[in-house]
Motif scaffolding. Structure first.
Motif, mmCIF file in Angstrom:
data_model
loop_
_atom_site.group_PDB
_atom_site.id
_atom_site.type_symbol
_atom_site.label_atom_id
_atom_site.label_comp_id
_atom_site.label_asym_id
_atom_site.label_seq_id
_atom_site.Cartn_x
_atom_site.Cartn_y
_atom_site.Cartn_z
ATOM 1 N N LEU A 100 -60.364 -62.584 -23.692
ATOM 2 C CA LEU A 100 -59.420 -62.541 -24.807
ATOM 3 C C LEU A 100 -58.468 -63.704 -24.595
ATOM 4 O O LEU A 100 -58.063 -64.001 -23.473
ATOM 5 C CB LEU A 100 -58.644 -61.217 -24.803
ATOM 6 N N HIS A 101 -58.085 -64.362 -25.677
ATOM 7 C CA HIS A 101 -57.261 -65.556 -25.521
ATOM 8 C C HIS A 101 -55.825 -65.207 -25.181
ATOM 9 O O HIS A 101 -55.198 -64.380 -25.811
ATOM 10 C CB HIS A 101 -57.270 -66.377 -26.809
ATOM 11 N N ASN A 102 -55.329 -65.875 -24.130
ATOM 12 C CA ASN A 102 -53.887 -65.916 -23.877
ATOM 13 C C ASN A 102 -53.263 -64.555 -23.606
ATOM 14 O O ASN A 102 -52.071 -64.371 -23.777
ATOM 15 C CB ASN A 102 -53.156 -66.559 -25.064
ATOM 16 N N THR A 103 -54.068 -63.591 -23.195
ATOM 17 C CA THR A 103 -53.509 -62.276 -22.894
ATOM 18 C C THR A 103 -52.548 -62.330 -21.719
ATOM 19 O O THR A 103 -51.715 -61.446 -21.580
ATOM 20 C CB THR A 103 -54.632 -61.289 -22.535
ATOM 21 N N GLY A 106 -56.081 -68.232 -17.559
ATOM 22 C CA GLY A 106 -55.639 -67.004 -18.187
ATOM 23 C C GLY A 106 -55.460 -65.840 -17.232
ATOM 24 O O GLY A 106 -55.178 -64.729 -17.674
ATOM 25 N N GLN A 154 -53.585 -71.675 -18.961
ATOM 26 C CA GLN A 154 -54.773 -72.336 -19.504
ATOM 27 C C GLN A 154 -55.544 -71.372 -20.393
ATOM 28 O O GLN A 154 -55.756 -70.208 -20.024
ATOM 29 C CB GLN A 154 -55.687 -72.819 -18.371
ATOM 30 N N PRO A 155 -55.972 -71.837 -21.573
ATOM 31 C CA PRO A 155 -56.715 -70.929 -22.457
ATOM 32 C C PRO A 155 -58.095 -70.624 -21.866
ATOM 33 O O PRO A 155 -58.710 -71.455 -21.202
ATOM 34 C CB PRO A 155 -56.835 -71.721 -23.754
ATOM 35 N N HIS A 156 -58.524 -69.399 -22.113
ATOM 36 C CA HIS A 156 -59.874 -69.033 -21.710
ATOM 37 C C HIS A 156 -60.903 -69.797 -22.525
ATOM 38 O O HIS A 156 -60.688 -70.080 -23.693
ATOM 39 C CB HIS A 156 -60.122 -67.545 -21.970
ATOM 40 N N HIS A 216 -64.745 -69.118 -23.862
ATOM 41 C CA HIS A 216 -65.568 -67.935 -24.029
ATOM 42 C C HIS A 216 -66.883 -68.044 -23.263
ATOM 43 O O HIS A 216 -67.586 -69.038 -23.350
ATOM 44 C CB HIS A 216 -65.883 -67.710 -25.509
#
Lengths: 76, 76
Positions: A71-74, B23, B68-70, B72
């Motif tokens: 999940l982004h930026n959690t 993340g 840092q953004p994940h 996928h």
């Protein structure tokens, strides 16, 4: 099953002191769980939880969390 | 700076034996780095790397990778 209380059903931890596991490399998770089981990595919660697990169960758990989508930026 | 050789410039590890850090919760990363520094978590690479770092440097690294953004499904 017990795992999700801290690490979340989809591998996003319920609180920031516990690591997110979603999308983590399965081979890293496998080593971490093996180290918790043999005591070479110390954690009062994780050590006893790993004791009953055999190699197959550990690999299954690692594969499960590795396959969960991020999940982004959690964590921000 | 040395970190990125294994953990990637954006926290996505170059090989599956190393954890992705993108993340991850900053507070978890801070504890992990402190444990590597004081030797309570053992890793032949990480232990010496942490020795020169003070608390501020450790918190800065943890905050960087947490932010840092994940990506996928990089781990599948």
């Amino acid at each position: 099953v017990t795992c999700v209380a801290c690490h979340g059903q989809e591998g996003i931890a319920a609180a920031p002191q516990w690591p997110n596991l979603a999308g983590q490399h399965a081979s890293y998770l496998t080593v971490a769980l093996e180290q918790y089981k043999d005591g070479s990595r110390v954690d009062l919660v994780m050590n006893p939880l790993m004791l009953p697990l055999d190699d197959a169960a550990i690999e299954e758990l690692a594969a499960f969390f590795a396959s969960q989508p991020h999940l982004h930026n959690t964590a921000q």
